[in-house]
Design a protein around this motif. Sequence first.
Motif, PDB file in Angstrom:
ATOM      1  N   TYR A   5      44.316 -12.638 -39.499  1.00 40.41           N
ATOM      2  CA  TYR A   5      43.647 -12.687 -40.804  1.00 40.41           C
ATOM      3  C   TYR A   5      42.848 -11.407 -41.043  1.00 40.41           C
ATOM      4  CZ  TYR A   5      44.603 -17.684 -41.464  1.00 40.41           C
ATOM      5  OH  TYR A   5      45.214 -18.893 -41.657  1.00 40.41           O
ATOM      6  N   VAL A   6      42.137 -10.961 -40.015  1.00 44.58           N
ATOM      7  CA  VAL A   6      41.328  -9.753 -40.157  1.00 44.58           C
ATOM      8  C   VAL A   6      42.205  -8.582 -40.587  1.00 44.58           C
ATOM      9  CG1 VAL A   6      39.978  -8.027 -38.892  1.00 44.58           C
ATOM     10  CG2 VAL A   6      39.522 -10.455 -38.532  1.00 44.58           C
ATOM     11  N   ARG A   7      43.333  -8.395 -39.909  1.00 50.53           N
ATOM     12  CA  ARG A   7      44.203  -7.266 -40.239  1.00 50.53           C
ATOM     13  C   ARG A   7      44.764  -7.372 -41.658  1.00 50.53           C
ATOM     14  NH1 ARG A   7      45.368  -7.809 -34.653  1.00 50.53           N
ATOM     15  NH2 ARG A   7      47.078  -9.270 -35.027  1.00 50.53           N
ATOM     16  N   ARG A   8      45.172  -8.594 -42.058  1.00 53.84           N
ATOM     17  CA  ARG A   8      45.736  -8.740 -43.410  1.00 53.84           C
ATOM     18  C   ARG A   8      44.664  -8.512 -44.474  1.00 53.84           C
ATOM     19  NH1 ARG A   8      47.375  -7.889 -47.355  1.00 53.84           N
ATOM     20  NH2 ARG A   8      48.986  -8.883 -48.670  1.00 53.84           N
ATOM     21  N   LEU A   9      43.451  -8.989 -44.231  1.00 51.53           N
ATOM     22  CA  LEU A   9      42.375  -8.810 -45.200  1.00 51.53           C
ATOM     23  C   LEU A   9      41.893  -7.363 -45.248  1.00 51.53           C
ATOM     24  CD1 LEU A   9      40.498 -12.140 -44.495  1.00 51.53           C
ATOM     25  CD2 LEU A   9      41.600 -11.515 -46.662  1.00 51.53           C
ATOM     26  N   GLU A  10      41.928  -6.685 -44.108  1.00 52.31           N
ATOM     27  CA  GLU A  10      41.598  -5.257 -44.110  1.00 52.31           C
ATOM     28  C   GLU A  10      42.610  -4.480 -44.951  1.00 52.31           C
ATOM     29  OE1 GLU A  10      39.289  -4.664 -39.821  1.00 52.31           O
ATOM     30  OE2 GLU A  10      41.462  -4.366 -39.954  1.00 52.31           O
ATOM     31  N   ALA A  11      43.890  -4.845 -44.815  1.00 49.63           N
ATOM     32  CA  ALA A  11      44.928  -4.196 -45.616  1.00 49.63           C
ATOM     33  C   ALA A  11      44.714  -4.484 -47.104  1.00 49.63           C
ATOM     34  CB  ALA A  11      46.314  -4.666 -45.170  1.00 49.63           C
ATOM     35  N   ALA A  12      44.326  -5.727 -47.418  1.00 47.13           N
ATOM     36  CA  ALA A  12      44.075  -6.093 -48.818  1.00 47.13           C
ATOM     37  C   ALA A  12      42.882  -5.329 -49.370  1.00 47.13           C
ATOM     38  CB  ALA A  12      43.836  -7.599 -48.921  1.00 47.13           C
ATOM     39  N   ARG A  13      41.873  -5.144 -48.561  1.00 39.41           N
ATOM     40  CA  ARG A  13      40.691  -4.388 -48.993  1.00 39.41           C
ATOM     41  C   ARG A  13      41.055  -2.928 -49.249  1.00 39.41           C
ATOM     42  NH1 ARG A  13      35.794  -4.478 -44.856  1.00 39.41           N
ATOM     43  NH2 ARG A  13      37.308  -3.207 -43.717  1.00 39.41           N
ATOM     44  N   ALA A  14      41.865  -2.359 -48.362  1.00 39.35           N
ATOM     45  CA  ALA A  14      42.293  -0.973 -48.537  1.00 39.35           C
ATOM     46  C   ALA A  14      43.152  -0.799 -49.789  1.00 39.35           C
ATOM     47  CB  ALA A  14      43.063  -0.510 -47.304  1.00 39.35           C
ATOM     48  N   ALA A  15      43.904  -1.853 -50.133  1.00 43.13           N
ATOM     49  CA  ALA A  15      44.777  -1.802 -51.313  1.00 43.13           C
ATOM     50  C   ALA A  15      44.028  -2.114 -52.601  1.00 43.13           C
ATOM     51  CB  ALA A  15      45.936  -2.774 -51.137  1.00 43.13           C
ATOM     52  N   GLY A  16      42.755  -2.472 -52.488  1.00 35.48           N
ATOM     53  CA  GLY A  16      41.975  -2.795 -53.670  1.00 35.48           C
ATOM     54  C   GLY A  16      42.168  -4.208 -54.178  1.00 35.48           C
TER      55      GLY A  16
END
Length: 207
Positions: free
Chosen positions: A146-157
């Motif tokens: 979850y952390v990795r997917r949410l970090e990716a979502a944060r980076a993507a805006g």
Amino acid sequence: MSDTKAPDASRRSERSRRAIFDAALALVSESGFAKTTVEGIAARAGVGKQTIYRWWPSKAAVLLDAFLDLQDRAAEAHGDDAGSGGIPDTGDLAADLRYVLRATVDELNDPAVDAPTRALAAEGVVDPELGARFTEALLEPQLQHYVRRLEAARAAGDIDPDVDPRTALELLVGPLHHRWLHRTLPLTHAYADSLVDLALRGLAPRP
């Protein structure tokens, strides 16, 4: 000179270990953790109880290793290499989270998973060492997906840049496990979808 080979001790040990795992999982599902004993596991597995005590300090430790082995076998059956499973990144955060939460619902509703997970969760409360190992070996690797997917979502805006992924994931898995643990209401795909919708409203970027 005889060509007869000596018995393969490692293979025999692996057969015994597998029988013990299968017996522990079966007995917990059939009778519950409280009524499951090392003696009962040994009898079901066809081994001596000293064999179990040579490898594990308690029935809870047996069950934890049995459950971790069950998870590994499930991952292999789905073609996942160690560490490669997790949350897909299709570019659609809501769809990806619905996918993984629905899969979690299906897993928790599976009697083969439900009984040992409840037993380990309960035993981990009174046995801090077991609880820490349960968290480290099973829960934490899943939470890191979850952390990795949410970090990716944060980076993507896709979510607010100030969001802490660790806090965000608890908005998803916390309510799910609360309903499962306390059996407050049925655990369904519809409920999983509603958690994703509500969580993403709170995580959305601020205008």
